[in-house]
Enzyme design. Structure first.
Site, PDB file in Angstrom:
ATOM      1  N   MET A   1      -7.063   5.238   5.689  1.00  0.00           N
ATOM      2  CA  MET A   1      -7.268   4.010   4.902  1.00  0.00           C
ATOM      3  C   MET A   1      -8.495   3.229   5.383  1.00  0.00           C
ATOM      4  O   MET A   1      -8.465   2.008   5.479  1.00  0.00           O
ATOM      5  CB  MET A   1      -6.012   3.119   4.962  1.00  0.00           C
TER       6      MET A   1
ATOM      7  N   ASP B   1       5.810   6.928  -4.680  1.00  0.00           N
ATOM      8  CA  ASP B   1       4.449   6.405  -4.727  1.00  0.00           C
ATOM      9  C   ASP B   1       3.572   7.336  -5.567  1.00  0.00           C
ATOM     10  O   ASP B   1       4.048   8.298  -6.155  1.00  0.00           O
ATOM     11  CB  ASP B   1       3.873   6.311  -3.304  1.00  0.00           C
TER      12      ASP B   1
ATOM     13  N   LYS C   1       2.145   2.956  -5.271  1.00  0.00           N
ATOM     14  CA  LYS C   1       1.345   2.376  -4.190  1.00  0.00           C
ATOM     15  C   LYS C   1       0.187   3.279  -3.823  1.00  0.00           C
ATOM     16  O   LYS C   1       0.362   4.413  -3.407  1.00  0.00           O
ATOM     17  CB  LYS C   1       2.220   2.117  -2.957  1.00  0.00           C
TER      18      LYS C   1
END
Length: 504
Positions: free
Chosen positions: A174, A37, A59
Site C-alpha cells: 500500500m 473485498d 475495499k
C-alpha cells in the site's frame, strides 16, 4: 431452538487461486453469507452454494463500498441471525487486513468466530517475483510495514530513521502512491541510496509485473512506466536473487491474457492448464448446459438404452447427463447390458471411462462428427444394428445421416440443450471490455455464436483460437479468421496450439 451463528475471518491469499487454503475453501462452500473485498481471485465466489448471500464491500485503496465500521456491524448482525458468515479478505486477514479489529468487534458482541490465515502478499508476492525475503547470504531478519501512512506527516507511527538503520529485508504494501516520499525518508534516515528495491504488481496472478531499481531511482521508474497499485515492495540485497530464480515470469504463456469461453463447469481444466503455463486467464463462459426440453422422452430412452447394439456419445456433457439419468433409474451398472460404445474424441472417452466403461470405437485423428462416421464406415458393418446417439439439442445431423447411410437404425437421445450464459459473477465481461485480451479461445460453434450475442466489441489486436473445423467455420461467419485451429480437435490439442501461437 435457533442455530447459533459463527463468523469466519478468512484469508483469500494473494491472487493465485491455487494458494487458497483448503480450510478457506471449506468455509466459502458452507457460507450462508459471504462478505468479501475486491478480490484478486473472483473465481472463489463460484465455490459458494446457490442460496449464499454474497455482499461485496469493495475495499481497495480509496474506493470503499462500505466503511470499516459498517463492515463490523454487518458481520455481527448477520452472525447474530444464526448464519454461517464468511468475511473473505485478500491475503491474510491479520496482516494489514484489519482482521484484528473485526475479530474484536465479534468478541465484544459475544458471537462465535474463527480466524483462517491466508498467504500474505508480503510473502507470496516476492516469492512469485523470484525474491526470497530471507536468504543466508543476505539477511536473517524481515521487517514488514505499511506504506499507507505518509512519511512526511509529523504524527506517523513509523520511524523511518529507525527503519533505515534496521538490518535485513524490508517489505511494504500500500505504498505505490507514496513511493518517492518513502524512499526519500529511508535515504534521509541513513539507508544506502544504492540499496536494491523491487515492486511487484498484481503478484501471483497472470497480470503480474515486476520492476527493479534502487532507493535512488525506483520512484522515477514507477512514474515513467505508470506502474500502479496494488503492489508489494521488497528492499534489500535479496532482490538480486531475482536474476537467478525468477521462475513465474519465465513461463511460456506469461504476459498473455487469454479468454476461455467454455461452460462454467468445463472451463476449469482449460483455465488451470493455461494458468500453469503463465497465462492471465479470463473465464467468460458464453454458454451453459440445461436439461432437454422433453425430459420424459430423455428419461425413457435412457431407461431402454440396454436394448441397443451401440451407444454413441459425442460430448462429455452427453455422457454425464446420460449416466446421471441412468443411475437415477438403475442401481446396478450391469443394467446397461452389453452395448458397444463409440465416442467422438479423447475428452468424451475420458468421461466414459470415469464410469469404468471401455471404448469400442473412436476416430484416430479427426475428433469431429465426420471422423466418427468414417470410423464406423471403416469398422464392422452396422447395417440393421440399433444405435442410440446421445447428443445435445443443437448437434449437427452429420452423425445421424452418416450412420443411416451405412444402414444403421439410429435413435436420437437429446440429453441436454445449450443456452446463452447470462450470469457473470466475476465481472469477466467488464474486464475484457476494459483490459482487452491477446487471445479468445473457442471450443464449439455454440461458444462462438453466444460470444457475439454478448455484444462485446472484439478486443483490438486480439486473436481467436479454434478447437476444430466446425468452430472455425462459425468464426468465419462472423468475419473472424482464427489464428490457429487445434489438431487434434481436443483440449490438449488446443493447449499445444496456443503454446505454438505464443512462441511464434
Amino acid at each position: 431452538m435457533s442455530t447459533p451463528g459463527i463468523c469466519y475471518l478468512v484469508g483469500a491469499g494473494p491472487g493465485d487461486l491455487g494458494l487458497v487454503t483448503l480450510r478457506a475453501k471449506e468455509c466459502v462452500e458452507m457460507a450462508d453469507v459471504l462478505v468479501y473485498d475486491a478480490l484478486s481471485s473472483p473465481e472463489i465466489l463460484r465455490w459458494t452454494k446457490k442460496d449464499c448471500e454474497k455482499i461485496n464491500v469493495g475495499k481497495r485503496a480509496k474506493d470503499h463500498t462500505l466503511s470499516q465500521e459498517g463492515i463490523n456491524a454487518l458481520i455481527v448482525e448477520k452472525t447474530k441471525e444464526g448464519k454461517k458468515v464468511v468475511r473473505l479478505k485478500g491475503g491474510d486477514p491479520m496482516i494489514f487486513g484489519r482482521g484484528g479489529e473485526e475479530a474484536a468487534e465479534l468478541a465484544a458482541a459475544g458471537v462465535t468466530f474463527e480466524i483462517v490465515p491466508g498467504i500474505s502478499s508480503t510473502i507470496g508476492g516476492p516469492t512469485y517475483a523470484g525474491i526470497p525475503v530471507t536468504h543466508r547470504d543476505h539477511c536473517s531478519q524481515l521487517t514488514i510495514f505499511t506504506g499507507h501512512e505518509d512519511p512526511t506527516k509529523g504524527e506517523s507511527s513509523i520511524d523511518y530513521a529507525h527503519l533505515a538503520k534496521t538490518p535485513g529485508t524490508k517489505v511494504f504494501v500500500m505504498g505505490v502512491s507514496r513511493l518517492r516520499e518513502i524512499t526519500s525518508a529511508l535515504v534521509a534516515g541513513g539507508a544506502d541510496a544504492a540499496t536494491p528495491i523491487a515492486l511487484t504488481r498484481w503478484a501471483t496472478t497472470g497480470s503480474q509485473k515486476t520492476i527493479t531499481g534502487t532507493l535512488a531511482d525506483i520512484a522515477d521508474t514507477v512514474e515513467r512506466e505508470n506502474f500502479g497499485s496494488p503492489a508489494v515492495a521488497v528492499i534489500g540485497g535479496v532482490v538480486t536473487e531475482r536474476e537467478k530464480i525468477n521462475w513465474f515470469e519465465k513461463r511460456p504463456l506469461f504476459g498473455k491474457r487469454i479468454v476461455v469461453t467454455r461452460t462454467r463447469e468445463q472451463a476449469g481444466a482449460l483455465s488451470r492448464e493455461l494458468s500453469s503455463l503463465g497465462a492471465d486467464v479470463i473465464e467468460l463462459p458464453t454458454i451453459r448446459i440445461e436439461p432437454p426440453e422433453d425430459r420424459r422422452e430423455f428419461a425413457e430412452m435412457v431407461t431402454h438404452s440396454h436394448e441397443y447394439d451401440w451407444l454413441i456419445f459425442t460430448s462429455p456433457n452427453g455422457v454425464e447427463r446420460f449416466f446421471d439419468a441412468f443411475f437415477a433409474t438403475y442401481e446396478d451398472a450391469r443394467s446397461l447390458g452389453n452395448p458397444r460404445i463409440a465416442v467422438i474424441g479423447p475428452g468424451t472417452a475420458q468421461k466414459v471411462r470415469e464410469y469404468r466403461l471401455g471404448i469400442d470405437l473412436m476416430p484416430e485423428k479427426d475428433f469431429v462428427a465426420e471422423g466418427l462416421v468414417e470410423a464406423f464406415a471403416n469398422g464392422d458393418s452396422v447395417e440393421n444394428l440399433t444405435l442410440l446417439w446421445v447428443r445435445g439439442s443443437d448437434a449437427r445431423d452429420v452423425v445421424f445421416e452418416g450412420l443411416v447411410a451405412l444402414g444403421a437404425i439410429v435413435d436420437e437421445c437429446v440429453a441436454y440443450r445449450t443456452v446463452p450464459e447470462t450470469e457473470d459473477p466475476t465481472g469477466a465481461a467488464a474486464r475484457l471490455r476494459e483490459d482487452g485480451a491477446d487471445l479468445v479461445t473457442f471450443t464449439s460453434a455454440s461458444t462462438v455464436e453466444n460470444f457475439f450475442k454478448l455484444g462485446l466489441p472484439w478486443p483490438e489486436g486480439c486473436a481467436a483460437g479454434s478447437i476444430g473445423p466446425v468452430t472455425t467455420e462459425a468464426l468465419k461467419k462472423h468475419g473472424i479468421e482464427p489464428a490457429f485451429e487445434a489438431k487434434p480437435s481436443d483440449i490438449p490439442g488446443l493447449v499445444a496450439a496456443i503454446r505454438k501461437w505464443a512462441g511464434a
